[in-house]
Design an enzyme around this catalytic site. Structure first.
Site, PDB file in Angstrom:
ATOM      1  CB  THR A 160      43.342  55.246  34.571  1.00  0.00           C
ATOM      2  OG1 THR A 160      43.572  54.669  33.285  1.00  0.00           O
ATOM      3  CG2 THR A 160      41.941  54.961  34.900  1.00  0.00           C
ATOM      4  CE  LYS A 186      41.103  54.674  30.971  1.00  0.00           C
ATOM      5  NZ  LYS A 186      41.508  53.297  31.497  1.00  0.00           N
ATOM      6  CB  THR A 197      39.189  49.973  23.208  1.00  0.00           C
ATOM      7  OG1 THR A 197      40.482  50.335  23.536  1.00  0.00           O
ATOM      8  CG2 THR A 197      38.331  51.115  23.192  1.00  0.00           C
ATOM      9  CD  GLU A 283      49.594  51.273  32.238  1.00  0.00           C
ATOM     10  OE1 GLU A 283      48.569  51.728  32.843  1.00  0.00           O
ATOM     11  OE2 GLU A 283      49.998  50.193  32.078  1.00  0.00           O
ATOM     12  CG  ASN A 409      51.519  48.018  34.649  1.00  0.00           C
ATOM     13  OD1 ASN A 409      50.368  48.501  35.156  1.00  0.00           O
ATOM     14  ND2 ASN A 409      52.145  48.583  33.550  1.00  0.00           N
TER      15      ASN A 409
END
Lengths: 414, 414
Positions: A160, A186, A197, A283, A409
Site C-alpha cells: 500500500t 507489507k 503484523t 511511512e 496521513n
C-alpha cells in the site's frame, strides 16, 4: 542456515501470481495468489484489536481447523468495518478461488489491506481470481518449478504505502533434508502489531505437526513482529499466516527436538529480517531505529522499556533531526511503566558511522555532539541502554517521525 | 460561579513577578515567583515517570509537610537527569528565595521546565531571585493589592514552546464569603500527564484542611490533566501545585460538605479550562480535539477508549487534514484494551460549523464528506462515540499532528 532474497515461493511446491484487478488502485497489480501443490498445515496469528477486519475473523476459523492450500490477497481496500457483507465477501472469495483451483473452498485463506470501511467490489475480485489462476498456470508452464518470479510480483501487489516489497527466505537442513522457509509482508503505516503484523505470509516445505507449527509461530511473533512499531496504531487487519507443505521430505517434526529448534531459528531469522524491513520502511521514515535494552532484571522489563522508546514521538522526531537527544530516550524509558534506577543507566548510539557512549551511570558524558550527529545520520541506527540490574535483554524496532509521515496521513485518506 | 481570565494572582493575598534571568533564553522573561502574604496549605500531584526531575523530588518532600508560601519557577532548563547536583540546586534556590523573602526556606516550592540534562547556572538563578523579590515589592507599591499584572507576566515567563500564556480564574462563594481560585500553566510538547501536567500552579484564598485540599486535587486531575495528551510523552517534570491561603475568610472546610463540593467544582472548572488550553496549544497544533465517549459500561472503559483515540497519530493526522477518517477512530477505540461491540457504535463530529453523524450501529451512514470536512476545519472539534453499553461517560483532550510538530521537535533540540 542461509538467508536469501527469495520470497514466498522459495520453498518447494509453492507458487504465486499477481494481477491488476482494479480493486481501488489503477495501473498496478493489487491482487495476489499463493498456492501450494499439496494441502499444508496452517498456522496464523492475528490482530488483538477489538475491531477485527472480516478476513481476520474468517481466517481465524480456517486456521482453527489447521489446514490450508491457498491464500488470496488484495490491497487497496481492507474489508474492515464492513459487517456481515464483509464476511460474505470473504466466503465468496474462498468459493470462487476453490472452484477456479479445483480445491475445497475451506482450504482457502483470504487477506485484505487498505482503506477501512469501503466494500469490496466482488465482480472485480472474482475476475481477478480467474486471471490469477490463469497466470499461475502460465507461470508453471513457462518458467518451471524453480521460478521465483511469481513470488516477487505478489510481494509488489500487496503493497500500500510501502516504498518497496519485503521478501525473505531461509535455507536450512532438518532431518538430513534441505528445507526452505520463505515469506513476504507489507506494512508501512498503522503498524504496532499486537500478535501479528499488517500482512505477512510465510511458506515452508518442512514437514511438521500443526500444533507445533502454531506454537513456533506464536513464540516467534512475541520477539519479532510484536516488537515493531511505526506509529503505535494497531491495525484491524494484522495477520501472519504460515503454511507448511511437507515437500522437503524431512521426518515430520512432532516434538521439540533439534529439528524443531532449527526450524524455529529459521523462522526467527526470516521474521527478524521482515520486521526490520517494515520498521525501516515506516511511512515517511528515513531511518530504522533499533532499541536494545540489556542488563534488565526480567525479559519483560527489557521488552516494555525497548518498546516505549521506539514508540515515543519525541524520540522519533529527534532521530529525524539526527539529534542525540538522550533526555527524550531516558524520559520514554521512565514512563514505560517498568521500574529501574535512572542513576545506573548507560546509553550508547551505534551505526555504520561508529559507536558512542552518551550516558554513564545516568549522567551525560562529555561526548562530541558532532560525532553523535554523524552516527545518527545513517539509515540504520541502534540505541543501547544498559540498566545494570540483571542479564536479561530485548530488542524493538521503530523508525523516525518525519513531515512526510504527516503528509502521507493528513494530505489524503489512506 | 464565574470564569474569568485573571490568573495566578486573582485570589486574595497572592502576588507574582517575572524576570529575564538568562537561564537559557535571551530577550524574554524566564523566571517567575508566586508568593502568598501568609503561609498556605499546599497540595501537589507529580509525574509518574520513573525518571523524575530534581524539582519534582524536592517538591514532593515539601508538599508532604502540607505547607508552602512561595513558588520559584524557571523555564529553559528542566533540571532533570541532573543527579545530586540537581537536588542541591533546588535546595540552594529555596534557601536564596527564603532569605530574600524573609521566610523559612522550607516554605519554598521550586519548579523547572525546558531541556533535560543541562545544569542550572545558580549565579543566574540567585540574581534572578533578587530581581524577582525587588519587582514584587515594586508591584505591590505601584499597582496595589488588586493588580493582576504580575500574574500575567509570570504566565508568560514559564512558557517554552507554548504559543500563548495559559491563565484562568474562578469566582465562587463558600460559607457566605466570596472566594477565588486562579491558576496558570504551561505545556505544549512532552504532554501526556500521568498525575500532573507539565507545570500548573493554582492559588486560592479558600480556607480548607490540607488533607481535603490534596484529596480534591488528586480527584480532579484524574478527570482533567490526566485526560490530556499532545504526544503521548509523559514528562519528567509534570507538577500541579495548589496553594490555599485562607484569606477569603470562609469557615475552614474540614469535611466533604456543600462548601467542599463548591470548591471542587471551582477547581474542576479552572483545571478544565487550562487543559483545553494545553491541548489546543499542543506543539504545532491547529485544532483542539475533544473526544467524548458516552454509553459506556464503566467510567474506566470510557476513559481508556477516549484517551486511546486522542493519542493516535493516525487520528491526529486525519484531523490535521480535516478528514472524517472514522476508520482510524474506530481502530484506535479497538486497540485501547477495553472490550466493546463495534456493531453498536454511533459516531458523531461536531464543531462551531455544525454536527454530523458518521456511523450508526457500527456502519457508515451516507454522510456528506464536504459537510464533514467543513465541520473538521474549525479550531475546536468534538468527536463523540456512543457505545450503547451503559450510561457512563468520559472526555479526553488532544490535538492534531502537523508537520509543524515535526519541525519543532526535529529541527532543533527542545
Amino acid at each position: 542456515m542461509k538467508l536469501t532474497k527469495d520470497g514466498v515461493t522459495a520453498a518447494k511446491g509453492f507458487w504465486a501470481a499477481s494481477t491488476a484487478a482494479g480493486i481501488k488502485y489503477t495501473g498496478r497489480d493489487d491482487m495476489a495468489l499463493i498456492v501450494s501443490s499439496v494441502p499444508c498445515k496452517a498456522a496464523g496469528v492475528f490482530t488483538k484489536n477489538v475491531v477485527k477486519a472480516a478476513p481476520v475473523v474468517y481466517d481465524q476459523n480456517v486456521v482453527a481447523k489447521g489446514q490450508a492450500t491457498a491464500i488470496v490477497v488484495n490491497s487497496g481496500i481492507a474489508n474492515a468495518c464492513t459487517g456481515v457483507n464483509g464476511l460474505m465477501a470473504c466466503e465468496a472469495t474462498a468459493e470462487k478461488a476453490g472452484a477456479a483451483l479445483g480445491i475445497d473452498p475451506g482450504q482457502v485463506l483470504v487477506a485484505s489491506t487498505g482503506v477501512i470501511g469501503m466494500p469490496l467490489n466482488m465482480d472485480k475480485v472474482k475476475a481477478g481470481i480467474d486471471q490469477l489462476v490463469k497466470d499461475l498456470a502460465d507461470e508453471k508452464e513457462n518458467n518451471g518449478a524453480e521460478s521465483l518470479e511469481g513470488g516477487h510480483k505478489a510481494a509488489k501487489a500487496i503493497m500500500t504505502t510501502d516504498t518497496h516489497p519485503k521478501e525473505v527466505a531461509v535455507e536450512f537442513e532438518v532431518g538430513g533434508k534441505k528445507a526452505v522457509l520463505g515469506g513476504m509482508c507489507k506494512g508501512s503505516g498503522m503498524i504496532h502489531p499486537n500478535l501479528g503484523t499488517m500482512l505477512c505470509f510465510l511458506t515452508t516445505d518442512v514437514s511438521i505437526d500443526q500444533k507445533l507449527l502454531q506454537e513456533a509461530l506464536l513464540d516467534n511473533v512475541q520477539e519479532t513482529f510484536n516488537m515493531v512499531s511505526v506509529d503505535r496504531d494497531t491495525s484491524t487487519n494484522d495477520s501472519v499466516l504460515l503454511l507448511a507443505n511437507g515437500q522437503a521430505g524431512n521426518p515430520t517434526i512432532t516434538e521439540k527436538n533439534e529439528d524443531y529448534k532449527t526450524f524455529s531459528e529459521a523462522l526467527h531469522q526470516a521474521a527478524l529480517t521482515l520486521c526490520k524491513m517494515i520498521a525501516g520502511d515506516g511511512e515517511g521514515a528515513t531511518a530504522l531505529l533499533q532499541m536494545d535494552v540489556v542488563g534488565a532484571k526480567t525479559h519483560q522489563q527489557a521488552k516494555v522499556i525497548a518498546k516505549s522508546v521506539i514508540t515515543s514521538n519525541l524520540v522519533k522526531t529527534a532521530i529525524a533531526g539526527h539529534d542525540a537527544n538522550w533526555g527524550r530516550i531516558i524520559c520514554a524509558m521512565g514512563y514505560s511503566g517498568e521500574d529501574f534506577d535512572p542513576a545506573l543507566v548507560d546509553l550508547f548510539f551505534e551505526s555504520k558511522a561508529g559507536k558512542i557512549q552518551i550516558l554513564k551511570n545516568g549522567t551525560a558524558l562529555a561526548y562530541s555532539e558532532e560525532e553523535a550527529t554523524r552516527i545518527l545520520s545513517e539509515t540504520e541506527i541502534t540505541c543501547k541502554a544498559d540498566l545494570h540490574l540483571g542479564s536479561e535483554k530485548a530488542t524493538a524496532w521503530g523508525c523516525d517521525l518525519t513531515k512526510q509521515y504527516v503528509s502521507i496521513n493528513a494530505d489524503y485518506r489512506s
